[in-house]
Design a protein around this motif. Structure first.
Motif, PDB file in Angstrom:
ATOM      1  N   LEU A 106       4.565  -2.244   2.101  1.00 48.68           N
ATOM      2  CA  LEU A 106       3.283  -1.536   2.187  1.00 48.68           C
ATOM      3  C   LEU A 106       2.644  -1.386   0.809  1.00 48.68           C
ATOM      4  N   LYS A 107       3.437  -1.040  -0.188  1.00 47.20           N
ATOM      5  CA  LYS A 107       2.913  -0.903  -1.549  1.00 47.20           C
ATOM      6  C   LYS A 107       2.437  -2.251  -2.085  1.00 47.20           C
ATOM      7  N   GLY A 108       3.257  -3.274  -1.889  1.00 45.25           N
ATOM      8  CA  GLY A 108       2.879  -4.607  -2.359  1.00 45.25           C
ATOM      9  C   GLY A 108       1.632  -5.117  -1.663  1.00 45.25           C
ATOM     10  N   TYR A 109       1.545  -4.890  -0.374  1.00 43.54           N
ATOM     11  CA  TYR A 109       0.379  -5.345   0.384  1.00 43.54           C
ATOM     12  C   TYR A 109      -0.877  -4.627  -0.103  1.00 43.54           C
ATOM     13  N   GLN A 110      -0.763  -3.337  -0.364  1.00 47.93           N
ATOM     14  CA  GLN A 110      -1.888  -2.558  -0.870  1.00 47.93           C
ATOM     15  C   GLN A 110      -2.366  -3.117  -2.211  1.00 47.93           C
ATOM     16  N   LEU A 111      -1.435  -3.380  -3.111  1.00 49.13           N
ATOM     17  CA  LEU A 111      -1.799  -3.892  -4.436  1.00 49.13           C
ATOM     18  C   LEU A 111      -2.451  -5.269  -4.350  1.00 49.13           C
ATOM     19  N   VAL A 112      -1.907  -6.135  -3.520  1.00 46.01           N
ATOM     20  CA  VAL A 112      -2.462  -7.485  -3.392  1.00 46.01           C
ATOM     21  C   VAL A 112      -3.844  -7.433  -2.747  1.00 46.01           C
ATOM     22  N   CYS A 113      -4.010  -6.589  -1.739  1.00 43.73           N
ATOM     23  CA  CYS A 113      -5.331  -6.459  -1.095  1.00 43.73           C
ATOM     24  C   CYS A 113      -6.364  -5.929  -2.092  1.00 43.73           C
ATOM     25  N   GLU A 114      -5.964  -4.951  -2.912  1.00 41.52           N
ATOM     26  CA  GLU A 114      -6.873  -4.426  -3.929  1.00 41.52           C
ATOM     27  C   GLU A 114      -7.209  -5.501  -4.959  1.00 41.52           C
ATOM     28  N   SER A 115      -6.206  -6.271  -5.374  1.00 40.96           N
ATOM     29  CA  SER A 115      -6.440  -7.351  -6.335  1.00 40.96           C
ATOM     30  C   SER A 115      -7.398  -8.380  -5.771  1.00 40.96           C
ATOM     31  N   PHE A 116      -7.212  -8.718  -4.502  1.00 36.91           N
ATOM     32  CA  PHE A 116      -8.090  -9.698  -3.867  1.00 36.91           C
ATOM     33  C   PHE A 116      -9.525  -9.167  -3.800  1.00 36.91           C
ATOM     34  N   ALA A 117      -9.669  -7.910  -3.376  1.00 37.32           N
ATOM     35  CA  ALA A 117     -11.008  -7.319  -3.259  1.00 37.32           C
ATOM     36  C   ALA A 117     -11.676  -7.208  -4.627  1.00 37.32           C
ATOM     37  N   ASN A 118     -10.924  -6.789  -5.637  1.00 38.55           N
ATOM     38  CA  ASN A 118     -11.486  -6.636  -6.982  1.00 38.55           C
ATOM     39  C   ASN A 118     -11.791  -7.974  -7.653  1.00 38.55           C
ATOM     40  N   GLY A 119     -11.029  -9.009  -7.302  1.00 41.41           N
ATOM     41  CA  GLY A 119     -11.221 -10.290  -7.953  1.00 41.41           C
ATOM     42  C   GLY A 119     -12.117 -11.252  -7.205  1.00 41.41           C
ATOM     43  N   ALA A 120     -12.530 -10.876  -6.000  1.00 36.48           N
ATOM     44  CA  ALA A 120     -13.315 -11.797  -5.168  1.00 36.48           C
ATOM     45  C   ALA A 120     -14.555 -12.319  -5.873  1.00 36.48           C
TER      46      ALA A 120
END
Length: 171
Positions: free
Chosen positions: A94-108
């Motif tokens: 859950l923590k890893g998924y949250q971080l990756v989703c945030e990274s994807f959204a911020n880097g899009a």
């Protein structure tokens, strides 16, 4: 007239409801992600509670005392099962998924396509691992396919992220 048969369509979810978040407000992006995940699950799923003759079923997901409560009923409201699932084994995912989703959204908007694709591949890998774990943890109660498990993990992530800060250390 409804035809009764032993086709997989009897073993499916026809409705999903989630608890309302109580710690934080749900933002528009989370509401959209939730609606899409629910729509995707309902569009195509395999959900077969063990030792039950068939549905379709309704699923309610709720976070209670750091456990996910899955309540399954028939479409008419008859109880089928209620299962309390500890999320301890999902914490890292859950923590890893949250971080990756945030990274994807911020880097899009700013990352080159290759880097963005790499972040998305990481997200998919965590998603696949989490869905396999979910299937394993539920196998004594309900049989679900990989795609249904993936979409249910998305909903679990949304419930947990709306009610806790995944970035904070465990207490």
């Amino acid at each position: 007239m409804t035809c009764m048969s032993s086709t997989p369509s009897r073993f499916r979810l026809s409705g999903i409801s989630l608890e309302r978040p109580f710690d934080r407000r749900t933002n528009a992006a989370q509401k959209h992600e939730q609606a899409v995940a629910i729509s995707d699950v309902l569009d195509n799923n395999r959900f077969a509670p063990l030792e039950h003759g068939g549905g379709p079923y309704r699923l309610h997901l709720e976070l209670v005392d750091k456990r996910l409560v899955l309540t399954v009923t028939t479409e008419t409201g008859a109880p089928v099962l209620c299962h309390h699932l500890s999320l301890t084994s999902f914490r890292r995912l859950l923590k890893g998924y949250q971080l990756v989703c945030e990274s994807f959204a911020n880097g899009a908007a700013r990352l080159p396509p290759g880097r963005l694709e790499a972040v998305d591949m990481g997200r998919r890998a965590i998603h696949n691992e989490a869905s396999a774990l979910l299937r394993e943890r539920l196998k004594s109660k309900v049989e679900i396919d990989q795609e249904t498990a993936r979409r249910l993990f998305t909903l679990i992530h949304l419930i947990v992220s709306q009610n806790t800060d995944l970035r904070s250390p465990a207490t």
